[in-house]
Write an enzyme that holds these catalytic residues in place. Sequence first.
Site, mmCIF file in Angstrom:
data_model
loop_
_atom_site.group_PDB
_atom_site.id
_atom_site.type_symbol
_atom_site.label_atom_id
_atom_site.label_comp_id
_atom_site.label_asym_id
_atom_site.label_seq_id
_atom_site.Cartn_x
_atom_site.Cartn_y
_atom_site.Cartn_z
ATOM 1 N N SER A 8 -27.478 20.887 25.728
ATOM 2 C CA SER A 8 -26.639 21.313 24.605
ATOM 3 C C SER A 8 -25.408 20.426 24.475
ATOM 4 O O SER A 8 -24.514 20.451 25.327
ATOM 5 C CB SER A 8 -26.208 22.772 24.800
ATOM 6 O OG SER A 8 -25.323 23.138 23.760
ATOM 7 N N HIS A 33 -30.119 19.962 22.279
ATOM 8 C CA HIS A 33 -29.801 21.231 21.618
ATOM 9 C C HIS A 33 -28.511 21.050 20.808
ATOM 10 O O HIS A 33 -27.495 20.599 21.322
ATOM 11 C CB HIS A 33 -29.625 22.303 22.699
ATOM 12 C CG HIS A 33 -29.418 23.687 22.192
ATOM 13 N ND1 HIS A 33 -30.454 24.512 21.806
ATOM 14 C CD2 HIS A 33 -28.288 24.424 22.030
ATOM 15 C CE1 HIS A 33 -29.971 25.685 21.438
ATOM 16 N NE2 HIS A 33 -28.649 25.662 21.549
ATOM 17 N N ASP A 35 -25.823 22.972 18.459
ATOM 18 C CA ASP A 35 -25.291 24.283 18.078
ATOM 19 C C ASP A 35 -24.445 24.203 16.818
ATOM 20 O O ASP A 35 -23.435 23.496 16.800
ATOM 21 C CB ASP A 35 -24.371 24.813 19.184
ATOM 22 C CG ASP A 35 -25.141 25.287 20.396
ATOM 23 O OD1 ASP A 35 -26.071 26.095 20.223
ATOM 24 O OD2 ASP A 35 -24.793 24.867 21.512
ATOM 25 N N MET A 37 -22.022 26.388 14.389
ATOM 26 C CA MET A 37 -21.253 27.642 14.316
ATOM 27 C C MET A 37 -20.378 27.612 13.069
ATOM 28 O O MET A 37 -19.747 26.592 12.786
ATOM 29 C CB MET A 37 -20.361 27.774 15.547
ATOM 30 C CG MET A 37 -21.111 27.702 16.860
ATOM 31 S SD MET A 37 -19.964 27.866 18.232
ATOM 32 C CE MET A 37 -21.086 27.538 19.612
ATOM 33 N N HIS A 66 -29.779 24.986 16.678
ATOM 34 C CA HIS A 66 -29.525 26.422 16.823
ATOM 35 C C HIS A 66 -28.448 26.814 15.817
ATOM 36 O O HIS A 66 -27.275 26.465 15.984
ATOM 37 C CB HIS A 66 -29.070 26.670 18.283
ATOM 38 C CG HIS A 66 -28.675 28.072 18.568
ATOM 39 N ND1 HIS A 66 -27.976 28.441 19.712
ATOM 40 C CD2 HIS A 66 -28.897 29.235 17.904
ATOM 41 C CE1 HIS A 66 -27.772 29.739 19.718
ATOM 42 N NE2 HIS A 66 -28.311 30.256 18.633
ATOM 43 N N MET A 68 -26.011 29.223 14.354
ATOM 44 C CA MET A 68 -25.249 30.467 14.535
ATOM 45 C C MET A 68 -24.389 30.614 13.297
ATOM 46 O O MET A 68 -23.186 30.363 13.297
ATOM 47 C CB MET A 68 -24.396 30.383 15.812
ATOM 48 C CG MET A 68 -25.234 30.520 17.074
ATOM 49 S SD MET A 68 -24.353 29.982 18.554
ATOM 50 C CE MET A 68 -24.664 28.222 18.432
ATOM 51 N N MET A 137 -30.636 34.925 23.675
ATOM 52 C CA MET A 137 -29.294 34.502 24.101
ATOM 53 C C MET A 137 -28.960 35.212 25.408
ATOM 54 O O MET A 137 -29.026 36.436 25.499
ATOM 55 C CB MET A 137 -28.254 34.862 23.037
ATOM 56 C CG MET A 137 -28.282 33.996 21.784
ATOM 57 S SD MET A 137 -28.142 32.225 22.073
ATOM 58 C CE MET A 137 -26.536 32.075 22.846
ATOM 59 N N ASP A 173 -30.573 30.570 26.435
ATOM 60 C CA ASP A 173 -29.400 29.751 26.100
ATOM 61 C C ASP A 173 -28.150 30.493 26.533
ATOM 62 O O ASP A 173 -27.869 31.584 26.038
ATOM 63 C CB ASP A 173 -29.414 29.515 24.585
ATOM 64 C CG ASP A 173 -28.296 28.623 24.099
ATOM 65 O OD1 ASP A 173 -27.592 28.011 24.933
ATOM 66 O OD2 ASP A 173 -28.131 28.525 22.864
HETATM 67 C C1 DX5 Z 1 -23.449 29.183 22.955
HETATM 68 C C2 DX5 Z 1 -24.384 28.075 22.570
HETATM 69 C C3 DX5 Z 1 -24.991 27.390 23.738
HETATM 70 C C4 DX5 Z 1 -24.005 26.698 24.647
HETATM 71 C C5 DX5 Z 1 -24.505 26.922 26.046
HETATM 72 O O1 DX5 Z 1 -23.227 30.015 21.893
HETATM 73 O O2 DX5 Z 1 -25.440 28.558 21.767
HETATM 74 O O3 DX5 Z 1 -26.022 26.480 23.362
HETATM 75 O O4 DX5 Z 1 -23.888 25.310 24.430
HETATM 76 O O5 DX5 Z 1 -23.538 26.477 26.919
HETATM 77 P P1 DX5 Z 1 -23.631 26.736 28.481
HETATM 78 O O6 DX5 Z 1 -24.889 26.112 28.986
HETATM 79 O O7 DX5 Z 1 -22.396 26.054 28.995
HETATM 80 O O8 DX5 Z 1 -23.592 28.213 28.712
HETATM 81 ZN ZN ZN Z 2 -27.219 27.227 21.495
#
Ligand code: DX5
Ligand code: ZN
Length: 219
Positions: A8, A33, A35, A37, A66, A68, A137, A173
Site C-alpha cells: 500500500s 495497493h 488507497d 480517500m 481501493h 474509500m 477491512m 487490509d
Molecule cells: C487504510 C488503508 C490501508 C492502509 C493500510 O484505510 O485502506 O490500505 O494503507 O496500512 P497499514 O498496512 O499500515 O495498516
Molecule cells: Zn486500502
Amino acid sequence: MDIKISASILSADLLHLEDEVRRVEAAGTDMLHYDVMDSVFVPNISFGLPVLQAVSGATDLFLDVHLMMRDPLRYIQDFAKAGADMITFHLESASDPFQTIAAIHDCGLKAGIALKPATPARAVLPFLDDVENILVMTVEPGFGGQRYLHEMDQKIARIRSLLEGRRVYLQVDGGINGETTAEAVRAGADLLVAGSYLFGMDDMGKGIAEMRAAAGRTS
Ligand code: DX5
Ligand code: ZN
C-alpha cells in the site's frame, strides 16, 4: 496456501514516489495497493486520479485500487482510464453495488467489494458470483499504521466458507505485518495488503519474505 501481497503506497515516501515504486517492484510484491480517500466516506484525504495516472505510466505492477469514497460509481471510468487493474469499492458507500460492479467489468477490470469492520459477513452473499475480490477491512478505513482487529478473523473465516471454493480473492487490509499475516491466512485470507510494515523496512524484500514464511507456517 498460495498468497498474494499488495504493497500500500499510502505509507510510501511520496516525495520520492518513483523510487518507492521501484522498491516495490524489486521486492517482489504481486500488486500495488492504491488507497483513494475523499474526506466524506472516511475522515482523511489521500490521492486521486493524477497520481494514479503517473504511477500506472511508470510501472507494469498490477494496480489494486481501493476506493474509500462516497458514490464511487461516478468515478469508475476515470479510475479505469488512469490505469487501475482492479477496483474495490465499499458496500457501505452510496452507489448501487450491482451497477458499480457492472461498470468496473465494462471497463475490462477486476471488481471487488469491501466491508468496514462493522459490516457483517452476510453482506457479501448477493455478490459471490459477480466479483473477483472481497476485501475485509481489518482496521477502520482511513489511516495507515493501525492495529489489526483480531475480531475480524471470524468474518474472514465465514466469508472463506461462503466462497465454497470460488476463485475470488479474499483480501485483508490494515495492520498486516510479519505476525498478523499468519493469523489472517489461517482465517482464510489470500490477498494481503501491507503499508507501514513494508515501507517501514530498510529491505522491503525481507518483509515480503517474512510474510510468505508466516503464510507458509499456517499450512
Ligand atoms: C487504510 C488503508 C490501508 C492502509 C493500510 O484505510 O485502506 O490500505 O494503507 O496500512 P497499514 O498496512 O499500515 O495498516
Ligand atoms: Zn486500502
